[in-house]
Design an enzyme around this catalytic site. Structure first.
Site, PDB file in Angstrom:
ATOM      1  N   GLY A  27       0.815  -1.213   0.000  1.00  0.00           N
ATOM      2  CA  GLY A  27       0.000   0.000   0.000  1.00  0.00           C
ATOM      3  C   GLY A  27       0.845   1.258   0.000  1.00  0.00           C
ATOM      4  N   HIS A  33       5.832   2.507  -7.189  1.00  0.00           N
ATOM      5  CA  HIS A  33       4.927   1.376  -7.454  1.00  0.00           C
ATOM      6  C   HIS A  33       4.359   1.482  -8.866  1.00  0.00           C
ATOM      7  CE1 HIS A  33       4.481   1.557  -2.915  1.00  0.00           C
ATOM      8  NE2 HIS A  33       4.829   0.316  -3.116  1.00  0.00           N
ATOM      9  N   VAL A 171      12.956   4.367  -8.385  1.00  0.00           N
ATOM     10  CA  VAL A 171      12.516   5.714  -8.779  1.00  0.00           C
ATOM     11  C   VAL A 171      12.922   6.670  -7.659  1.00  0.00           C
ATOM     12  CG1 VAL A 171      10.529   7.159  -9.366  1.00  0.00           C
ATOM     13  CG2 VAL A 171      10.582   4.763 -10.091  1.00  0.00           C
ATOM     14  N   LEU A 179      12.204   6.789  -3.729  1.00  0.00           N
ATOM     15  CA  LEU A 179      10.828   6.891  -3.250  1.00  0.00           C
ATOM     16  C   LEU A 179      10.498   5.644  -2.438  1.00  0.00           C
ATOM     17  CD1 LEU A 179       8.773   8.323  -6.261  1.00  0.00           C
ATOM     18  CD2 LEU A 179      10.116   9.527  -4.532  1.00  0.00           C
TER      19      LEU A 179
END
Ligand code: PAF
Length: 256
Positions: A27, A33, A171, A179
């Site tokens: 999540g 993601h 990333v 991130l």
């Protein structure tokens, strides 16, 4: 996008796809993601993403992986069945990944930059369950968690699972920080300071690539001697296969 509410629903949706690509997440979705999902799209005619906040990955130590609260709520509302399936207690012991030191060596391993062994065993167990639920042809993991990719690849190979593990590039924010959902735990001061870790690692990698010798140094300085801003205590050099400390014969290259 479809949200599946049970394993049967998922199977009904995925059965017609010749290639299913899977992105497991905990999540708190961010651009990292999304980039994994874009990669998954290149590898599969159907893409499945799961949100499961692995309670096995939470623990009492500061080194445990913990995902910030909002994602727990997201997971609870959007994929309760995944959580139910994955949290169900089993009488079978966790998967025990090769190359991860056992309890006695774990503290030493952690002190030298490794992720705690118990944590990696728990990750493997949950990933195995997710693989069995989704039955993907391809699964995409971020390179940010390099040890995780190695261990999942090893598990897939050793248990003859017909799943190809694809690694997606990390990333980064404009200032170089990778991130990660866990960045939300950083205070503004820590967030401002955090990119220095990446810059430092890059500088060290460039120096080594440029031929700088790696020498063994003594223990990290005691806490009280450390400056207020963090500094590099040590670097652990690992071999690519088992993440063990390499001791090449006849070489002066050492861990430092
Ligand atoms: O990388 C993660 O987010 C987690 O370790 C994973 C693979 C979803 C397993 O809980």
């Amino acid at each position: 996008m479809l949200i599946c509410h049970n394993a049967e629903e998922l199977a009904a949706h995925t059965k017609d796809y010749p290639q299913v690509a899977f992105v497991p997440t905990m999540g708190s979705l961010h651009e990292g993601h999304l980039s994994l999902m874009r990669i998954a799209r290149e590898h599969g005619s159907g893409v499945v993403a799961s949100i499961f906040v692995n309670r096995l990955q939470f623990g009492p130590t500061r080194t445990s992986i913990a995902t910030p609260g909002p994602s727990r709520r997201t997971a609870a509302s959007s994929s309760r069945w995944v959580s139910t399936c994955c949290s169900r207690p089993t009488s079978t012991r966790c998967i025990d990944p090769a190359g991860v030191p056992r309890a006695a060596a774990a503290a030493r391993h952690r002190a030298r930059g490794g992720v705690p062994a118990g944590l990696l065993r728990r990750v493997c167990t949950v990933v195995l369950k997710l693989f069995n639920l989704v039955q993907p042809d391809v699964a995409v993991f971020g390179k940010k968690d390099r040890q995780q990719i190695k261990i999942v690849r090893g598990m897939v190979q050793q248990f003859n699972m017909p799943i190809r593990i694809v690694a997606g590039e990390t990333v980064r924010a404009d200032d170089g920080l990778a991130l990660a959902s866990r960045n939300a735990y950083l205070t503004p001061a820590e967030r401002a300071e955090a990119p220095r870790l990446y810059r430092t690692l890059r500088d060290i990698a460039d120096a080594i690539a440029g031929g700088a010798p790696i020498t063994r140094t003594s223990r990290p300085p005691p806490r009280r001697a450390r400056p207020r801003r963090w500094s590099v205590d040590y670097i652990a050099v690992r071999n690519g296969l088992g993440l063990r400390i390499p001791h090449p014969k006849g070489s002066t290259t050492r861990t430092c």
